[in-house]
Design a protein around this motif. Sequence first.
Motif: not given
Length: 858
Positions: A77, A178, A199-202, A225-226, A228
Amino acid sequence: MASQLKHGGNLRQAVKISGFPQEQLLDFSASINPLGFPSWLRPLISSQVSQLSHYPDPEAEELVYAIAAHHQLDPSQVIIGNGASELLYLLPQVLGHKRALITVPCYGDYLAIATGANLHIDTLALAENDHFQLNIAQLETALTDDHLVILGHPNNPTGKLYDVPALQQLIRNHPQNHFIIDESFIDFADPAHSLRWQQDDNVIIVQSMTKSWAIPGLRLGYVLADASIISAMRRLRPDWSVNSIAQAVGIRALQDNDFLQQTRNYVDQQRQELLTQLQAIRGLHPFPGDANFLLVRIEHPSIDASDLAQQLLQKGIIIRNCNTFQGLDGHYFRLAVRTPDEQLKLCTELQQIFASNTAKKISPKTPAIMFQGTGSNAGKSILTAALCRILYQDGVSVAPFKAQNMSLNSCVTFQGGEMGRAQVLQAQACRLDADVRMNPVLLKPSSTTGSQVILCGKVLETMHFQDYAQRRSKIFPKTQQCYDELAAEHQVMVLEGAGSPAEINFKSRDIVNMNMARYADAKVLLVGDIDRGGVFASFVGTMELLNEWERKLVSGFIINRFRGDKNLLGDALDLTSLHTGKPFFGTVPFLADLGLPEEDSVDFKDGRFDTEKKAGEVLDIALIDLPHISNFTDVDALRAETDVHLRRVRHVDELGQPDVVILPGTKNVMSDLDYLLKSGLSHAIRHLAETETTEIVGICGGYQLLGGKITDPHAIESAGGDGQGLGLLAMETTLQPDKTTTHCQAIHLPSGKPLHGYEIHHGTSNGNNLKPIIQRADGMTIGGCMDGPTHIWGTYLHGIFDADGFRHWFLDRVRQRKGWQVIGARRASYDLEPALDRLADHVRASVDMDKIYQVLGL
């Protein structure tokens, strides 16, 4: 034009426009940590130089793991970049949005990033009448499913933090969007406001290490960040983006939470001070903020930000014109928080430009220069005296200042205050009466672990060094008050440091070197004694151990006590300047037979105090070198006499059969009495007294040692109790808590010669059979001898030999005892004025006075 400066910190462009050298520019446009980088950075970089011959880790894996651990994230991350901007430009390429929603005013690169990614840009204006606060409800109303939201937190240029709970709820309500949260300035604010723990993915957190760690020339930033998103960014980021030195610095920085807390405390204080100063200037409206900068609106009818930037640039000051920020017109500018002296200089210039009638006038600091040394006894005191006399000769009203002096050589002012002997000499160089404000703190060591502390001329108490170290911060404001009062009365101040500014074990608590220089806004000249060797290593080593803010205070170097051909120094001077970035201001040749009192006992203990033994009829005068000797300058006048060989005696086998033995002052009479007994000097001096061929003289503590019983009931200089003196004078001494400090005139009764000097002592001495021989103008007896033999006598009067008439009488009486012809009026006159003028001429010819006047701004 000043308006051409489109970005903060563009010093090269500012140099071209202003004509000022880069080192003379005062940059308020770049919002970098005002403390500079931490002290560990310079040695860390030095240790990593050898790594430059290898490629860095392309993934910066060790730093990635360190950041992940610091933020309690998985390493997948985290991505590292060559500054935060590099990573910001990658994000729109991997997030897949068509539109961007950006609050304005904002950091200009947000708009450039969106434009470069072909995003449609929607803006949300932050209302000035709402103090530029972000309205979360309005943001949510403007938000569509396809928006990429870019927010600076704190905002740049307003410095405002957002309503974090409301923003967190907004983010959770819109998982399809995002949110890039740029927290490049969050380290200057309350870390509790950071969204890095969400910790939100966006959520994408962008963090710059450039600003908080003051390394804009090194470049370092990262994104959280996430996984991915990070993976996609890594495919776009070029290899070897972050060099090996930047990686090492980042790893070390994550271990230093204390520096960031210190930074926040400092920025909070200086931001409020800057805000207060700006509010006092009519024509300016500063906005409170939470970061290390302030946004300011100009409310003057004929001045805009471009005009102001241009006028300030002509003064060597750079501000950030905010006309390039969308949502702000040409009446806004941004100021970085800097040091108190730098902010004072800025506000003084602003005050002059706006010709305001302020509620509180801002007074600029008196021009000041300071001599600090690479170590003790480098010649700081003498060079201070020299520059004081040079400035006086040039018609400048000048005064000396040393915040804290540790010395057993002291004097008493006409007002009865005690201060260091060196500052008295420096005052004389300025043709001023001695003033305790010139030396607010005097430490007189009384043992290996303790000193008597004298504050503003009066005894505070005797303290252990550790106790004094803890109380020093409370004493410093008093020294600052003394400095301010003195500086307000003169055109220039010449300050002296103590020891070395690079004593890393206690320099954080220092009140006499760099902290005092910063307070006085003094330009520091670092003095090195080449006679002792290693001077160039001392210059380089001292600079390497200084913090960045301390290095900035150093204007250059002076080599002292040089012997030889100065042309041979060329390469060494150039290499030292190359290592340090500082120039040399001069090389002062060794000056023999200076004829001025020494500051402390270093030269005395080294044997350099002794005079040369000449041929012919020369009087042999032995000065007993007591372990706690004080005011040995009492015999300085004797050194000027051509028929005197003055020597110090430390061991009994050195004593011999001198014509005169002098027992000097001592800061610990009880301890030195024990020394005389154990060393055998006590017995030897008594033996000389019996022969009646040697005159024995005691001054102050030495006077007490000549007597009988010495009692210390209040434990002033011992654990209490009493001791037995040499018994050569029929008197007893009791040490008292109250210290006598008196500047006085007196008369030597046997000769009728006038005397002048001062008393500094704790004891009172009485004896029924003691014959008075020295009497103060008020009738008080301060010296005596026995009724019978007159060759044994003592006095409390320091400086007794300074009076030409008495000194000539005294020496001629010794010559008569030896059957020699008297010299009389042909003897020397003890006058420090010619010596001070000689010193000034010597130093003026050896240093670049034009350069000194330049750094003083005169």
